[in-house]
Design an enzyme around this catalytic site. Structure first.
Site, PDB file in Angstrom:
ATOM      1  N   SER A  31      67.971   5.469 -19.263  1.00  0.00           N
ATOM      2  CA  SER A  31      69.218   4.715 -19.098  1.00  0.00           C
ATOM      3  C   SER A  31      69.844   4.781 -17.714  1.00  0.00           C
ATOM      4  O   SER A  31      70.894   4.179 -17.487  1.00  0.00           O
ATOM      5  CB  SER A  31      70.246   5.190 -20.139  1.00  0.00           C
ATOM      6  OG  SER A  31      70.583   6.549 -19.919  1.00  0.00           O
ATOM      7  N   LYS A  60      78.925   8.319 -23.032  1.00  0.00           N
ATOM      8  CA  LYS A  60      78.832   8.137 -21.586  1.00  0.00           C
ATOM      9  C   LYS A  60      80.148   7.634 -20.991  1.00  0.00           C
ATOM     10  O   LYS A  60      80.493   7.971 -19.860  1.00  0.00           O
ATOM     11  CB  LYS A  60      77.675   7.191 -21.266  1.00  0.00           C
ATOM     12  CG  LYS A  60      76.335   7.774 -21.692  1.00  0.00           C
ATOM     13  CD  LYS A  60      75.158   6.848 -21.433  1.00  0.00           C
ATOM     14  CE  LYS A  60      73.872   7.515 -21.872  1.00  0.00           C
ATOM     15  NZ  LYS A  60      72.670   6.704 -21.581  1.00  0.00           N
TER      16      LYS A  60
END
Length: 357
Positions: free
Chosen positions: A253, A298
């Site tokens: 990611s 996140k």
């Protein structure tokens, strides 16, 4: 012995016995709370790491008054004490170990995550080169074993083995591996030279029948492995050569944020314009940004590191927005589909922020 002395001795023995019972009870409690394994893992916000120290460009522009940050999710094996403690954490979620490992060993899981990061870094380099029209050549650095598929493979491979030869025929990439397999039959046992822990050794592997992922009706033979292939992008201009430092961070990611950092280093000036910019998203060589897992964690990680702007894949935007609205933060969230959109979002954000000063 007098009667009162006898009673005193008995009381002392009972007191000592009682103390030992409490001592063993405390040990048992400690084991249950801390050391007894549970079938659960806990997911929490990880870190927001500056990308600049992780990458270098041979003749790149180092100007960067702000920072680009990749974001992570922390995955922790849970003991009972941690399960109780984190049940009060609004940013924690629980899952099962078996669901996260999916039949892999812990080391196989780690190997896969590190290969995902390697693929992410390569995708970032290619996306940056393509965005800036920098010519390059792709070179294979070998085919690796990530893990055996359960109940299918029968071999002596270990995770992270690099396949060097099959029955004396060299293997340098997927194409050469497929060429070696051509004409062979399931049930054959072959000698495979591998590189393991910087040493070469020969192992045995039995070929198995596999379904072709592109043509389900067709069969082929192989080892029954999840493979990884490392590649290097070599630019025609050696001054634009990119290298990454070793890291324990895994997963795919970070691609978008690596790409932005590389574009910043490969062009003059400072894309950050002094701002703290975090984000997440996979990247492909064409610059398309893909969805990721754990975006809610996140967002929290980025806010904890005072990120001003968070770039999120369009497919993760709704989930990220819901999390952001539950937080007390001024961080701006922007969905992007491509590197071009990410660059435009940064430009617009910087213009508005600088105009307000």
């Amino acid at each position: 012995m007098k009667e009162d002395e006898l009673l005193g001795t008995q009381k002392t023995k009972r007191w000592r016995l009682g103390n030992w019972k409490w001592f063993f009870a405390a040990l048992l409690f400690l084991y249950i709370m801390v050391y007894m394994p549970t079938p659960y893992v806990i997911y929490t916000p990880g870190s927001a790491e500056q990308v600049k120290p992780m990458v270098s460009v041979q003749a790149g522009d180092e100007t960067e008054d702000g920072t680009f940050m990749l974001t992570t999710v922390r995955r922790t094996y849970a003991n009972l004490a941690l399960l109780i403690w984190k049940s009060f954490d609004p940013h924690a979620e629980f899952g099962k170990k078996a669901d996260s490992l999916q039949g892999r060993s812990e080391q196989e899981y780690v190997t896969e995550q590190l290969f995902n990061m390697s693929d992410s870094q390569l995708g970032a380099v290619l996306a940056a080169y393509n965005q800036l029209h920098i010519p390059y050549q792709l070179k294979s650095e070998g085919v690796f074993v990530i893990y055996n598929y359960p109940n299918l493979a029968h071999n002596e491979f270990e995770t992270n083995d690099r396949i060097v030869e099959v029955d004396g025929q060299p293997v340098v990439d997927f194409d050469s591996l497929q060429a070696v397999m051509k004409g062979r039959k399931a049930g054959e046992t072959v000698q495979v030279k591998v590189e393991r822990n910087k040493q070469q050794k020969v192992v045995k592997a039995t070929l198995v029948e596999l379904s072709d992922p592109n043509k389900k009706e067709e069969k082929r033979v192989g080892f029954g492995l999840r493979y990884g292939q490392r590649k290097e992008a070599a630019p025609d201009d050696k001054g634009k050569t990119v290298t990454f430092k070793d890291s324990e961070i895994g997963g795919p990611s970070a691609g978008l944020m690596f790409t932005l950092e590389l574009i910043n280093r490969l062009t003059p000036g400072d894309l950050t314009q002094g701002h703290r910019i975090a984000g997440t998203g996979t990247i492909d060589p064409d610059g398309k940004v893909g969805i990721i897992g754990g975006v809610q964690f996140k967002v929290v990680a980025a806010d904890r590191e005072q990120a001003e702007l968070f770039l999120v894949p369009e497919g993760n935007y709704a989930e990220a927005k819901a999390k952001l609205e539950s937080m007390d933060t001024k961080m701006k969230l922007v969905p992007v589909r491509t590197v071009g959109e990410a660059l435009q979002a940064i430009k617009q954000f910087s213009s508005k922020q600088n105009a307000g000063k």
